[in-house]
Design a protein around this motif. Structure first.
Motif, PDB file in Angstrom:
ATOM      1  N   GLU A  45      10.061 -10.952  14.122  1.00 42.12           N
ATOM      2  CA  GLU A  45      11.161 -11.696  14.000  1.00 42.12           C
ATOM      3  C   GLU A  45      11.976 -11.097  15.516  1.00 42.12           C
ATOM      4  N   ILE A  46      12.033  -9.923  15.555  1.00 43.53           N
ATOM      5  CA  ILE A  46      12.947  -9.404  16.794  1.00 43.53           C
ATOM      6  C   ILE A  46      12.149  -9.801  18.283  1.00 43.53           C
ATOM      7  N   GLU A  47      10.778  -9.947  18.069  1.00 46.65           N
ATOM      8  CA  GLU A  47       9.960 -10.347  19.272  1.00 46.65           C
ATOM      9  C   GLU A  47      10.187 -11.834  19.750  1.00 46.65           C
ATOM     10  N   LEU A  48      10.341 -12.581  18.488  1.00 50.02           N
ATOM     11  CA  LEU A  48      10.416 -14.047  18.765  1.00 50.02           C
ATOM     12  C   LEU A  48      11.756 -14.212  19.363  1.00 50.02           C
ATOM     13  N   LEU A  49      12.932 -13.508  18.630  1.00 50.27           N
ATOM     14  CA  LEU A  49      14.326 -13.798  19.321  1.00 50.27           C
ATOM     15  C   LEU A  49      14.344 -13.103  20.562  1.00 50.27           C
ATOM     16  N   SER A  50      13.800 -12.184  21.097  1.00 49.56           N
ATOM     17  CA  SER A  50      13.698 -11.464  22.207  1.00 49.56           C
ATOM     18  C   SER A  50      13.265 -12.701  23.457  1.00 49.56           C
ATOM     19  N   LYS A  51      12.446 -13.031  23.136  1.00 46.45           N
ATOM     20  CA  LYS A  51      11.546 -14.188  23.880  1.00 46.45           C
ATOM     21  C   LYS A  51      12.652 -15.165  24.107  1.00 46.45           C
ATOM     22  N   GLN A  52      13.283 -15.653  23.286  1.00 49.29           N
ATOM     23  CA  GLN A  52      14.258 -16.668  23.368  1.00 49.29           C
ATOM     24  C   GLN A  52      15.431 -16.496  23.800  1.00 49.29           C
ATOM     25  N   ILE A  53      16.099 -15.367  23.713  1.00 48.35           N
ATOM     26  CA  ILE A  53      17.213 -14.909  24.483  1.00 48.35           C
ATOM     27  C   ILE A  53      16.788 -14.882  25.991  1.00 48.35           C
ATOM     28  N   MET A  54      15.630 -14.156  26.242  1.00 45.09           N
ATOM     29  CA  MET A  54      15.369 -14.306  27.669  1.00 45.09           C
ATOM     30  C   MET A  54      15.246 -15.410  28.361  1.00 45.09           C
ATOM     31  N   ARG A  55      14.739 -16.421  27.794  1.00 44.71           N
ATOM     32  CA  ARG A  55      14.560 -17.819  28.299  1.00 44.71           C
ATOM     33  C   ARG A  55      16.070 -18.428  28.526  1.00 44.71           C
ATOM     34  N   SER A  56      16.830 -18.167  27.408  1.00 46.54           N
ATOM     35  CA  SER A  56      18.296 -18.696  27.760  1.00 46.54           C
ATOM     36  C   SER A  56      18.959 -17.894  28.937  1.00 46.54           C
ATOM     37  N   ALA A  57      18.641 -16.677  28.974  1.00 46.20           N
ATOM     38  CA  ALA A  57      19.380 -15.656  30.207  1.00 46.20           C
ATOM     39  C   ALA A  57      18.800 -16.045  31.377  1.00 46.20           C
ATOM     40  N   ILE A  58      17.467 -16.732  31.547  1.00 48.71           N
ATOM     41  CA  ILE A  58      16.969 -16.917  32.761  1.00 48.71           C
ATOM     42  C   ILE A  58      17.684 -18.105  33.369  1.00 48.71           C
ATOM     43  N   LYS A  59      18.047 -19.178  32.178  1.00 43.57           N
ATOM     44  CA  LYS A  59      18.805 -20.361  32.699  1.00 43.57           C
ATOM     45  C   LYS A  59      20.056 -20.229  32.747  1.00 43.57           C
ATOM     46  N   LYS A  60      20.473 -18.870  32.440  1.00 43.17           N
ATOM     47  CA  LYS A  60      21.989 -18.421  32.780  1.00 43.17           C
ATOM     48  C   LYS A  60      22.996 -19.251  31.740  1.00 43.17           C
ATOM     49  N   GLU A  61      22.424 -19.565  30.404  1.00 45.93           N
ATOM     50  CA  GLU A  61      23.221 -20.357  29.513  1.00 45.93           C
ATOM     51  C   GLU A  61      24.179 -19.214  28.574  1.00 45.93           C
ATOM     52  N   SER A  62      25.088 -18.691  29.030  1.00 49.17           N
ATOM     53  CA  SER A  62      25.788 -17.594  28.587  1.00 49.17           C
ATOM     54  C   SER A  62      26.088 -17.996  26.992  1.00 49.17           C
ATOM     55  N   LEU A  63      26.536 -19.174  26.656  1.00 51.14           N
ATOM     56  CA  LEU A  63      27.011 -19.491  25.298  1.00 51.14           C
ATOM     57  C   LEU A  63      25.587 -19.340  24.601  1.00 51.14           C
ATOM     58  N   GLN A  64      24.617 -19.762  24.969  1.00 47.36           N
ATOM     59  CA  GLN A  64      23.464 -19.685  24.043  1.00 47.36           C
ATOM     60  C   GLN A  64      22.768 -18.312  24.024  1.00 47.36           C
ATOM     61  N   VAL A  65      23.006 -17.583  25.279  1.00 46.09           N
ATOM     62  CA  VAL A  65      22.605 -16.097  25.208  1.00 46.09           C
ATOM     63  C   VAL A  65      23.388 -15.536  23.904  1.00 46.09           C
ATOM     64  N   VAL A  66      24.553 -15.502  24.001  1.00 43.11           N
ATOM     65  CA  VAL A  66      25.368 -14.753  23.023  1.00 43.11           C
ATOM     66  C   VAL A  66      25.265 -15.363  21.669  1.00 43.11           C
ATOM     67  N   LYS A  67      24.979 -16.687  21.487  1.00 44.09           N
ATOM     68  CA  LYS A  67      24.535 -17.294  20.018  1.00 44.09           C
ATOM     69  C   LYS A  67      23.502 -16.451  19.632  1.00 44.09           C
ATOM     70  N   ILE A  68      22.479 -16.372  20.402  1.00 45.96           N
ATOM     71  CA  ILE A  68      21.139 -15.657  19.795  1.00 45.96           C
ATOM     72  C   ILE A  68      21.420 -14.355  19.705  1.00 45.96           C
ATOM     73  N   LEU A  69      22.328 -13.676  20.396  1.00 43.72           N
ATOM     74  CA  LEU A  69      22.670 -12.347  20.132  1.00 43.72           C
ATOM     75  C   LEU A  69      23.319 -11.878  19.008  1.00 43.72           C
ATOM     76  N   LYS A  70      24.434 -12.895  18.494  1.00 47.56           N
ATOM     77  CA  LYS A  70      24.822 -12.963  17.247  1.00 47.56           C
ATOM     78  C   LYS A  70      23.987 -12.921  15.983  1.00 47.56           C
ATOM     79  N   ILE A  71      22.568 -13.832  16.295  1.00 51.95           N
ATOM     80  CA  ILE A  71      21.591 -14.114  15.235  1.00 51.95           C
ATOM     81  C   ILE A  71      21.072 -12.866  15.014  1.00 51.95           C
ATOM     82  N   ILE A  72      20.678 -12.083  16.428  1.00 49.53           N
ATOM     83  CA  ILE A  72      19.945 -10.679  16.348  1.00 49.53           C
ATOM     84  C   ILE A  72      20.840  -9.521  15.736  1.00 49.53           C
ATOM     85  N   VAL A  73      21.976  -9.600  15.908  1.00 48.41           N
ATOM     86  CA  VAL A  73      23.087  -8.670  15.354  1.00 48.41           C
ATOM     87  C   VAL A  73      24.140  -9.348  14.766  1.00 48.41           C
TER      88      VAL A  73
END
Length: 640
Positions: free
Chosen positions: A586-614
């Protein structure tokens, strides 16, 4: 005339001059004795050999003055040790002359010298030689005092124990320094009328009632090894009375001149320092001796101290990784000088670069990895959440997976109390990193013990509040505080790193170790104390401004999550926090997803996934608060 003679540049009277003066004193003493006997009309034996007798007396005294080196001491530092040297020299001369008298009395029927004359000469010469030294010492002290009198800092030494008296003596015997002993402070109730070294001992109760201490004293001097509670009480009293606070190491550690040079203003760190953890050095050493060690973030405050402590343990190789070029170079110069026998490798690298890291693991076969690399500044990370993902999450993932792949014995991650119930991106990213590291512990084919340490603020670390306040005070203010009620825990850098090293030897892996941080410190009180220690009055000389909480900042930090339980260890100040876990998949899947959003610099999406992880991540005073208004199930749906 003074300039011609260069008296101010004369450090001490030359030894030959002192020797000549001592000879003159003995000659004068012989003459005085003779005149005394003549006035009493005492008949002298062998008057026809008067000159030879006087020459013999002077010669014998010169011989023993030379043997006992009565001229060797520096006059302005004369003590009773110098008196005893004079006593031994004159006493030996007296014994030789008494021996000559005995032989003369036996052979010639009468003594060469009158016995009372020899004893009178002995006492006169001793008195005059010692009087000369004490008089010169006092004159020099008064001259130096008059020369520097206007700039002298009037010091009250705290305590009447031997160590305090030694400090006071050092001040008295160094008249060229900028301090002047003005008295002693004591908590003892029997010291009201006591006098020590010619100065009054002031009782603590008497001091508390006195509002005019500034007319008598400029500063108090506290010993380094003083009990922390006592130090706190005396500092509070001194600051309340408008006195500066100075600190000195114990006299037993440093010579007299060194003590004066080591007196310095008390720093706020001295008051916040705590008793360090007792480390099981043998266990820690065995984990590092002749082993290859990796330290990431090695040029930072925590990482560099970990490197210093590991360098004392006999490791075969220490690889220091950091992406900050200049700090890494400065650390390299320091370590190569301090530990010339230790094998180091300094690597300029970004931990988010997996390929760069893998080469290090291939080449050096690490036994232990200390992961201290991280972005930590809350406001900056709040504005750049994708960078926190790259380093704090992605970098940690790279290192943890490589540690597992290359069978590293122990992986020790440095975390923060901001990861607990985070209110900002930085804290949430560190909590995500914790979850990833923990998830690997029970993953298939894992042999590595993954360990996390979590603690609060460290004193003097880069960008911390204390250096920031110091700079503001030096500039004349204002000192800026985000909120009057904000509190923080503090510990020293060495203490934090000892915890990290100790944690690396404990447990079965998967634990988060937390530290008993003691009582929290109110930042407003800290600022006021620092202003007073600098000799200023808060809100009079230095203004305090409240600027409001920064994005993502909270009033107080926590070390445990709401759902965690604490398990004690064999160290009373080290505990294990049992926080909720995530499965690796689960954490591996979410980590890969948040990395893809970070590469695109989608700040809102990054934080959204971060709130799902935490899930406990609730933004505070931040643009991302909008995400907290969205129900959790909707976050998942939107993310999907």
């Amino acid at each position: 005339m003074v300039n011609v003679l260069k008296i101010k540049e004369l450090r001490y009277v030359p030894r030959w001059v002192v020797f000549f003066i001592d000879i003159s004193i003995v000659s004068f003493s012989v003459l005085t004795t003779y005149l005394f006997l003549k006035n009493l009309h005492v008949k002298i034996n062998f008057i026809e050999y008067f000159n030879e007798k006087i020459f013999t007396v002077i010669a014998v005294n010169i011989l023993f003055m030379f043997l006992f080196k009565t001229y060797a001491g520096i006059i302005r530092y004369s003590t009773f040790f110098d008196f005893f040297r004079i006593l031994w020299a004159s006493g030996s001369a007296l014994l030789v002359l008494l021996g000559i008298n005995f032989i003369s009395d036996t052979v010639l029927g009468k003594p060469l010298y009158l016995y009372p004359a020899l004893f009178l000469l002995f006492f006169i010469s001793i008195f005059l030689m010692f009087f000369f030294r004490m008089t010169t010492k006092q004159l020099f002290k008064r001259w130096m005092g008059a020369k520097n009198g206007l700039s002298k800092i009037r010091i009250a030494v705290v305590g009447v124990e031997d160590q305090s008296v030694s400090l006071a003596n050092a001040i008295i015997h160094n008249p060229g320094q900028p301090y002047q002993l003005a008295g002693f402070f004591s908590a003892r109730s029997d010291s009201k009328k006591a006098v020590l070294l010619g100065h009054k001992v002031y009782n603590k109760k008497e001091l508390l009632k006195n509002d005019h201490l500034k007319s008598r004293f400029d500063a108090v001097l506290i010993r380094e090894m003083m009990d922390r509670t006592q130090m706190e009480a005396w500092v509070t009293l001194a600051l309340d009375k408008g006195l500066k606070v100075l600190k000195s190491p114990d006299a037993s550690k440093i010579n007299e001149d060194g003590i004066i040079g080591s007196i310095r203003p008390l720093q706020i760190e001295d008051l916040l320092e705590r008793t360090p953890i007792k480390i099981e050095n043998e266990e820690v050493k065995s984990r590092h001796f002749n082993k290859s060690i990796l330290v990431t973030g090695g040029a930072g405050s925590i990482g560099s101290e970990i490197v210093r402590q590991v360098a004392r343990l006999g490791s075969s190789l220490i690889v220091v990784v950091d992406q900050a070029e200049s700090p890494l170079y400065e650390l390299k110069l320091e370590l190569l000088e301090r530990f010339p026998d230790q094998n180091f490798k300094f690597v300029l690298a970004d931990i988010s670069n997996h390929y760069r890291l893998e080469k290090l693991f291939e080449d050096y076969h690490f036994s232990t990895v200390y992961h201290a690399a991280a972005y930590k500044h809350v406001p900056l990370i709040e504005d750049n959440p994708h960078e926190a993902v790259f380093v704090n999450i992605g970098g940690t993932r790279n290192l943890a997976l490589l540690s597992k792949q290359y069978n590293v014995s122990r992986f020790v991650m440095v975390s923060t109390d901001k990861a607990v119930n985070p209110t900002n991106v930085m804290g949430a990213s560190k909590r995500a990193a914790e979850l990833f590291v923990q998830s690997l512990q029970n993953s298939p084919d894992n042999t590595t013990k993954f360990i996390t340490t979590r603690f609060g603020n460290v004193l003097g670390s880069n960008g911390s509040v204390i250096p920031h306040f110091k700079k503001q005070i030096e500039k004349g203010g204002p000192v800026t505080i985000t909120h009057p009620d904000i509190i923080r825990y503090f510990m020293t850098i060495p203490e934090a790193c000892e915890l990290v090293l100790q944690a690396g030897t404990m447990g079965n892996g998967g634990e988060i170790y937390v530290f008993d941080m003691g009582k929290p410190v109110k930042i407003l009180d800290l600022a006021k104390r620092m202003i007073k220690l600098s000799g200023y009055t808060p809100d009079v000389d230095i203004k305090i401004d409240f600027i409001g909480l920064r994005p993502g900042e909270k009033l107080y930090e926590e070390l445990l999550t709401d759902n965690s339980t604490t398990i004690p260890t064999h160290h009373e100040k080290i505990m294990i926090s049992r926080d909720p876990l995530m499965e690796f998949e689960e954490i591996e899947l979410l980590s890969k997803q948040i990395m893809r959003s970070a590469i695109k610099k989608e700040s809102l999406q990054v934080v959204k996934i971060l709130k799902i992880i935490v899930p406990e991540f609730i933004s505070n005073n931040s643009e991302f608060e909008i995400l907290d208004k969205t129900p959790e199930h909707e976050l998942y749906q939107q993310h999907s």
